[in-house]
Design a protein around this motif. Sequence first.
Motif, PDB file in Angstrom:
ATOM      1  N   ALA A  53       0.832  -1.206   0.000  1.00 30.86           N
ATOM      2  CA  ALA A  53       0.000   0.000   0.000  1.00 30.86           C
ATOM      3  C   ALA A  53       0.869   1.260   0.000  1.00 30.86           C
ATOM      4  CB  ALA A  53      -0.923  -0.003   1.208  1.00 30.86           C
ATOM      5  N   THR A  54       1.973   1.207   0.731  1.00 29.24           N
ATOM      6  CA  THR A  54       2.901   2.339   0.760  1.00 29.24           C
ATOM      7  C   THR A  54       3.495   2.585  -0.624  1.00 29.24           C
ATOM      8  OG1 THR A  54       3.438   1.977   3.091  1.00 29.24           O
ATOM      9  CG2 THR A  54       5.046   3.219   1.788  1.00 29.24           C
ATOM     10  N   ASN A  55       3.823   1.519  -1.321  1.00 28.80           N
ATOM     11  CA  ASN A  55       4.358   1.682  -2.683  1.00 28.80           C
ATOM     12  C   ASN A  55       3.339   2.328  -3.618  1.00 28.80           C
ATOM     13  OD1 ASN A  55       6.948   0.736  -2.207  1.00 28.80           O
ATOM     14  ND2 ASN A  55       6.410  -1.396  -2.656  1.00 28.80           N
ATOM     15  N   GLU A  56       2.062   2.039  -3.414  1.00 29.67           N
ATOM     16  CA  GLU A  56       1.028   2.714  -4.204  1.00 29.67           C
ATOM     17  C   GLU A  56       1.035   4.212  -3.908  1.00 29.67           C
ATOM     18  OE1 GLU A  56      -2.898   1.075  -4.230  1.00 29.67           O
ATOM     19  OE2 GLU A  56      -2.175  -0.990  -4.043  1.00 29.67           O
ATOM     20  N   LEU A  57       1.177   4.556  -2.637  1.00 32.89           N
ATOM     21  CA  LEU A  57       1.252   5.968  -2.267  1.00 32.89           C
ATOM     22  C   LEU A  57       2.487   6.620  -2.871  1.00 32.89           C
ATOM     23  CD1 LEU A  57       0.289   6.108   1.521  1.00 32.89           C
ATOM     24  CD2 LEU A  57      -1.040   6.957  -0.408  1.00 32.89           C
ATOM     25  N   ILE A  58       3.620   5.923  -2.782  1.00 32.27           N
ATOM     26  CA  ILE A  58       4.860   6.462  -3.344  1.00 32.27           C
ATOM     27  C   ILE A  58       4.668   6.781  -4.825  1.00 32.27           C
ATOM     28  CG2 ILE A  58       7.243   5.884  -3.961  1.00 32.27           C
ATOM     29  CD1 ILE A  58       7.394   4.315  -1.306  1.00 32.27           C
ATOM     30  N   ALA A  59       4.046   5.875  -5.561  1.00 34.24           N
ATOM     31  CA  ALA A  59       3.818   6.090  -6.994  1.00 34.24           C
ATOM     32  C   ALA A  59       2.936   7.315  -7.229  1.00 34.24           C
ATOM     33  CB  ALA A  59       3.185   4.847  -7.613  1.00 34.24           C
ATOM     34  N   ILE A  60       1.927   7.488  -6.397  1.00 36.99           N
ATOM     35  CA  ILE A  60       1.032   8.640  -6.527  1.00 36.99           C
ATOM     36  C   ILE A  60       1.799   9.938  -6.278  1.00 36.99           C
ATOM     37  CG2 ILE A  60      -0.933   9.816  -5.464  1.00 36.99           C
ATOM     38  CD1 ILE A  60      -2.020   6.920  -4.859  1.00 36.99           C
ATOM     39  N   ARG A  62       5.069  10.446  -6.476  1.00 35.47           N
ATOM     40  CA  ARG A  62       6.068  10.689  -7.518  1.00 35.47           C
ATOM     41  C   ARG A  62       5.411  11.243  -8.787  1.00 35.47           C
ATOM     42  NH1 ARG A  62      10.453   9.036  -5.123  1.00 35.47           N
ATOM     43  NH2 ARG A  62      10.749   6.910  -4.354  1.00 35.47           N
ATOM     44  N   ALA A  63       4.245  10.705  -9.137  1.00 32.14           N
ATOM     45  CA  ALA A  63       3.561  11.165 -10.346  1.00 32.14           C
ATOM     46  C   ALA A  63       3.188  12.640 -10.259  1.00 32.14           C
ATOM     47  CB  ALA A  63       2.310  10.324 -10.578  1.00 32.14           C
ATOM     48  N   LYS A  64       3.000  13.130  -9.029  1.00 26.55           N
ATOM     49  CA  LYS A  64       2.642  14.525  -8.832  1.00 26.55           C
ATOM     50  C   LYS A  64       3.848  15.399  -8.493  1.00 26.55           C
ATOM     51  CE  LYS A  64      -2.105  13.560  -7.527  1.00 26.55           C
ATOM     52  NZ  LYS A  64      -2.646  14.279  -8.692  1.00 26.55           N
ATOM     53  N   GLY A  65       5.042  14.798  -8.494  1.00 29.81           N
ATOM     54  CA  GLY A  65       6.246  15.552  -8.182  1.00 29.81           C
ATOM     55  C   GLY A  65       6.346  15.981  -6.729  1.00 29.81           C
TER      56      GLY A  65
END
Length: 210
Positions: A53-60, A62-65
């Motif tokens: 779940a944390t990796n999903e947050l990380i991806a979100i 990162r996508a928003k800078g």
Amino acid sequence: MSLASTPKDLERKGFAGRFGFGQKSALVVVDFTNAFTDPGHRLGSDSAVEIAATNELIAIFRAKGLPVLFTAIEYESDVAAASSHWRTKIDAISDLYRGSSGTIQDARLDREEGDPIVNKEFASAFFRTTLEALLLERSVDTVVVAGCSTSGCVRATAVDACQLGFRVIVCRDAVADRNRNAHDQALVDIDLKYGDVLGRNEIAERLHTN
């Protein structure tokens, strides 16, 4: 003896107000290091679901800078770890010194080379660390917290973030604890007094609107 108030009773009394999101958020991943994510370690528990779940947050983020930061309990030497005041309560703190495998970020995390790691010696990621300065340098006003343990370092970090004037969001899907009852109660307590406890989908939606 009077009966204890329920969370709903406290909400009616004005607890559980909403911080919401400010102008800029950062994700702080608290102590998902080997010592805490390895069930075989004295400090550890199975955090596989929460790391995903944390990796999903990380991806979100990162996508928003948006900034992503990590923390680790790490003493400068084995002698310093062994002599820590905290070891009086938790003997396994003596394992957490520079160069030990237990202080390394879990390899399953999607951490990148440039992501800061804030080292600390006690529960809160803000106590005697550089975290507040790092966040202010990045113009962050909202701290989204993942990691472990919910009732310990996550809660302490949320409390200090609130005290320092940050908006606080704790992701319920991305925090773990070796004690389920303590985990559940900590989330209730945080949501009533120190931060907004939200699921990762809610966080993604709110970030999308900012």
